[in-house]
Motif scaffolding. Structure first.
Motif, PDB file in Angstrom:
ATOM      1  N   ARG A 199     -25.160  48.510-109.299  1.00 59.34           N
ATOM      2  CA  ARG A 199     -24.159  47.677-108.642  1.00 59.34           C
ATOM      3  C   ARG A 199     -24.282  47.659-107.117  1.00 59.34           C
ATOM      4  NH1 ARG A 199     -20.499  45.639-112.145  1.00 59.34           N
ATOM      5  NH2 ARG A 199     -19.035  45.122-110.491  1.00 59.34           N
ATOM      6  N   HIS A 200     -24.995  48.616-106.554  1.00 59.99           N
ATOM      7  CA  HIS A 200     -25.123  48.660-105.087  1.00 59.99           C
ATOM      8  C   HIS A 200     -26.579  48.516-104.654  1.00 59.99           C
ATOM      9  CE1 HIS A 200     -20.914  49.686-104.953  1.00 59.99           C
ATOM     10  NE2 HIS A 200     -21.133  50.674-105.806  1.00 59.99           N
ATOM     11  N   SER A 201     -27.371  47.863-105.486  1.00 62.52           N
ATOM     12  CA  SER A 201     -28.777  47.611-105.152  1.00 62.52           C
ATOM     13  C   SER A 201     -29.129  46.169-105.480  1.00 62.52           C
ATOM     14  CB  SER A 201     -29.695  48.568-105.924  1.00 62.52           C
ATOM     15  OG  SER A 201     -29.525  48.384-107.326  1.00 62.52           O
ATOM     16  N   GLU A 202     -30.226  45.673-104.952  1.00 61.11           N
ATOM     17  CA  GLU A 202     -30.677  44.331-105.280  1.00 61.11           C
ATOM     18  C   GLU A 202     -31.202  44.317-106.710  1.00 61.11           C
ATOM     19  OE1 GLU A 202     -33.511  43.138-102.348  1.00 61.11           O
ATOM     20  OE2 GLU A 202     -31.989  42.897-100.768  1.00 61.11           O
ATOM     21  N   LYS A 203     -30.958  43.210-107.429  1.00 65.79           N
ATOM     22  CA  LYS A 203     -31.398  43.113-108.819  1.00 65.79           C
ATOM     23  C   LYS A 203     -31.567  41.655-109.202  1.00 65.79           C
ATOM     24  CE  LYS A 203     -26.752  43.711-108.573  1.00 65.79           C
ATOM     25  NZ  LYS A 203     -26.061  44.500-107.560  1.00 65.79           N
TER      26      LYS A 203
ATOM     27  N   SER B  35     -16.851  42.898-122.836  1.00 60.37           N
ATOM     28  CA  SER B  35     -17.096  42.614-121.426  1.00 60.37           C
ATOM     29  C   SER B  35     -18.584  42.738-121.173  1.00 60.37           C
ATOM     30  CB  SER B  35     -16.325  43.590-120.526  1.00 60.37           C
ATOM     31  OG  SER B  35     -16.786  44.919-120.714  1.00 60.37           O
ATOM     32  N   GLU B  36     -19.063  42.044-120.130  1.00 57.63           N
ATOM     33  CA  GLU B  36     -20.480  42.058-119.761  1.00 57.63           C
ATOM     34  C   GLU B  36     -20.556  42.216-118.248  1.00 57.63           C
ATOM     35  OE1 GLU B  36     -22.333  38.706-122.571  1.00 57.63           O
ATOM     36  OE2 GLU B  36     -20.318  38.261-121.810  1.00 57.63           O
ATOM     37  N   ARG B  37     -21.216  43.300-117.814  1.00 57.71           N
ATOM     38  CA  ARG B  37     -21.231  43.599-116.388  1.00 57.71           C
ATOM     39  C   ARG B  37     -22.579  44.185-115.973  1.00 57.71           C
ATOM     40  NH1 ARG B  37     -15.973  43.407-114.486  1.00 57.71           N
ATOM     41  NH2 ARG B  37     -14.281  43.739-115.991  1.00 57.71           N
ATOM     42  N   THR B  38     -22.860  44.098-114.678  1.00 59.17           N
ATOM     43  CA  THR B  38     -23.993  44.832-114.125  1.00 59.17           C
ATOM     44  C   THR B  38     -23.728  46.323-114.324  1.00 59.17           C
ATOM     45  OG1 THR B  38     -24.440  43.150-112.441  1.00 59.17           O
ATOM     46  CG2 THR B  38     -25.271  45.367-112.018  1.00 59.17           C
ATOM     47  N   PRO B  39     -24.708  47.083-114.838  1.00 56.89           N
ATOM     48  CA  PRO B  39     -24.503  48.525-115.013  1.00 56.89           C
ATOM     49  C   PRO B  39     -24.159  49.210-113.697  1.00 56.89           C
ATOM     50  CG  PRO B  39     -26.476  47.809-116.171  1.00 56.89           C
ATOM     51  CD  PRO B  39     -26.018  46.644-115.348  1.00 56.89           C
ATOM     52  N   GLU B  40     -23.408  50.290-113.780  1.00 56.83           N
ATOM     53  CA  GLU B  40     -22.910  50.979-112.597  1.00 56.83           C
ATOM     54  C   GLU B  40     -24.035  51.394-111.654  1.00 56.83           C
ATOM     55  OE1 GLU B  40     -20.107  51.938-110.050  1.00 56.83           O
ATOM     56  OE2 GLU B  40     -19.645  51.124-112.049  1.00 56.83           O
ATOM     57  N   TYR B  41     -25.155  51.876-112.190  1.00 51.61           N
ATOM     58  CA  TYR B  41     -26.223  52.395-111.331  1.00 51.61           C
ATOM     59  C   TYR B  41     -26.975  51.296-110.576  1.00 51.61           C
ATOM     60  CZ  TYR B  41     -29.793  51.041-114.807  1.00 51.61           C
ATOM     61  OH  TYR B  41     -30.619  50.340-115.659  1.00 51.61           O
TER      62      TYR B  41
ATOM     63  N   LEU C  28     -29.723  38.881-107.217  1.00 47.38           N
ATOM     64  CA  LEU C  28     -28.411  39.294-106.736  1.00 47.38           C
ATOM     65  C   LEU C  28     -28.580  40.337-105.637  1.00 47.38           C
ATOM     66  CD1 LEU C  28     -26.635  39.659-110.195  1.00 47.38           C
ATOM     67  CD2 LEU C  28     -26.484  37.736-108.614  1.00 47.38           C
ATOM     68  N   ARG C  29     -27.820  40.199-104.568  1.00 48.53           N
ATOM     69  CA  ARG C  29     -27.895  41.138-103.454  1.00 48.53           C
ATOM     70  C   ARG C  29     -27.160  42.430-103.807  1.00 48.53           C
ATOM     71  NH1 ARG C  29     -26.394  36.454 -99.018  1.00 48.53           N
ATOM     72  NH2 ARG C  29     -28.321  35.257 -99.258  1.00 48.53           N
ATOM     73  N   ASP C  30     -27.217  43.389-102.904  1.00 46.93           N
ATOM     74  CA  ASP C  30     -26.653  44.703-103.220  1.00 46.93           C
ATOM     75  C   ASP C  30     -25.134  44.687-103.365  1.00 46.93           C
ATOM     76  OD1 ASP C  30     -26.056  44.317-100.568  1.00 46.93           O
ATOM     77  OD2 ASP C  30     -27.131  46.082 -99.828  1.00 46.93           O
ATOM     78  N   TYR C  31     -24.486  43.608-102.918  1.00 50.25           N
ATOM     79  CA  TYR C  31     -23.033  43.507-103.063  1.00 50.25           C
ATOM     80  C   TYR C  31     -22.640  42.445-104.105  1.00 50.25           C
ATOM     81  CZ  TYR C  31     -23.878  39.597 -99.867  1.00 50.25           C
ATOM     82  OH  TYR C  31     -24.371  38.450 -99.279  1.00 50.25           O
ATOM     83  N   GLU C  32     -23.625  41.866-104.795  1.00 44.41           N
ATOM     84  CA  GLU C  32     -23.358  40.855-105.818  1.00 44.41           C
ATOM     85  C   GLU C  32     -23.643  41.446-107.199  1.00 44.41           C
ATOM     86  OE1 GLU C  32     -24.465  36.645-103.710  1.00 44.41           O
ATOM     87  OE2 GLU C  32     -26.150  37.916-104.329  1.00 44.41           O
ATOM     88  N   ASN C  33     -22.753  41.154-108.149  1.00 43.91           N
ATOM     89  CA  ASN C  33     -22.925  41.679-109.489  1.00 43.91           C
ATOM     90  C   ASN C  33     -22.505  40.653-110.527  1.00 43.91           C
ATOM     91  OD1 ASN C  33     -23.737  44.591-109.114  1.00 43.91           O
ATOM     92  ND2 ASN C  33     -21.882  44.549-107.853  1.00 43.91           N
TER      93      ASN C  33
END
Length: 297
Positions: free
Chosen positions: A110-114, A102-108, A46-51
């Motif tokens: 969300r703005h980095s590649e993962k 709910s299931e989400r990318t953790p906040e820390y 996932l890119r830095d803007y994808e979560n």
């Protein structure tokens, strides 16, 4: 005669904003023991803007098991649980009469590649417990039984088998076993298994009765006592199963139940938004139509 009753191929499906590979349910095999649903998530970068974002949604009549190979998911539920799931850990949420999570990318992150890669599994509850109070349990990697035998690595993610027991609080006799081999190796464990059983190939390949099988396939056994196969080098498989329930399980969306009445009640409660809420969450996944989990070939 082959001991393989059925081969199930991964099929694409959409969960939230994410494409997954659906393995169960399947038209010809809706459940394996108490296991009613398996999704293979990823692997995906996932890119830095994808979560990864799955907004609040409900469950009844089951326990969910989330197990990651890569990445991280933030789990929040209506019991007040807020836990980050990391690779090798086990998230076990029991819905009983009703829970929302709910299931989400953790906040820390969300703005980095993962990356994200893992399994999401539903285990149906016994009829006498399908309306139990909801609960949540999280097991760290070091709490899960690991061992080496004949050059093969084993991990008992859930259940009880091989004289070992996972700390995950299951509600019926079952097992979910990870088996890894770095070299070609024959595995014969049928004497230890019970009930219905199936094998999922995550990576690598296995040989059985002169046939070779590769990733993204589930092999359902005819007779668990004949469970023997040869793993190629760098192969990872998951064996899952257990005692089958006497009653049929009906599945609509995120609801599993022994009666259509329980499912209709859950649909009504979700439409009217009378399920419990998650602190800090305002959105939700609307009730879909028609049945999104109708098994496909």
């Amino acid at each position: 005669m082959s001991n393989i009753q059925l081969i199930i191929e991964e099929r694409p499906s959409v969960v939230g904003n994410f494409m997954v590979g659906r393995l169960l349910p399947f038209r010809e095999k809706r459940t394996v023991g108490p296991f009613a649903f398996i999704d293979h998530m990823g692997p995906v970068s996932l890119r830095d803007y994808e979560n990864f974002d799955v907004p609040p949604h409900p469950h009844i009549g089951l326990s969910t098991l989330t197990y990651l190979f890569e990445g991280s998911i933030m789990h929040r539920d209506s019991l007040g649980s807020a836990v980050e799931i990391k690779p090798g850990e086990v998230n076990w949420m029991t819905s009983g009469k009703g829970i929302v999570h709910s299931e989400r990318t953790p906040e820390y992150l969300r703005h980095s590649e993962k990356s994200l890669h893992g399994l999401q599994i539903w285990v149906a509850l016994p009829k006498e417990l399908e309306q139990m109070e909801p609960s949540f349990y999280h097991a760290s990697d070091h709490e899960i039984p690991h061992w080496q035998q004949d050059g093969i690595s084993f991990k008992l993610i859930a259940g009880e088998v091989f004289g070992r027991k996972s700390p995950v609080p299951v509600y019926s006799p079952l097992y979910l076993i990870e088996i890894k081999s770095n070299a070609r190796q024959t595995v014969s464990i049928g004497d230890e298994l019970f009930g219905e059983s199936a094998l999922y190939i995550l990576e690598g390949s296995i040989e059985n009765d002169g046939h070779t099988y590769g990733p993204k396939q589930i092999l359902v056994a005819n007779d668990v006592k004949l469970c023997a196969f040869t793993m190629a080098e760098n192969t990872t498989v998951y064996i899952f199963g257990g005692e089958k329930f006497p009653e049929e399980r009906f599945i609509f969306w995120n609801f599993v139940a022994t009666s259509h009445e329980l499912i209709e009640d859950a649909k009504k409660r979700w439409t009217e938004q009378t399920f419990p809420k998650i602190d800090g969450e305002t959105g939700f996944v609307p009730l879909p139509e028609p049945n999104p989990l109708k098994p496909k070939t």
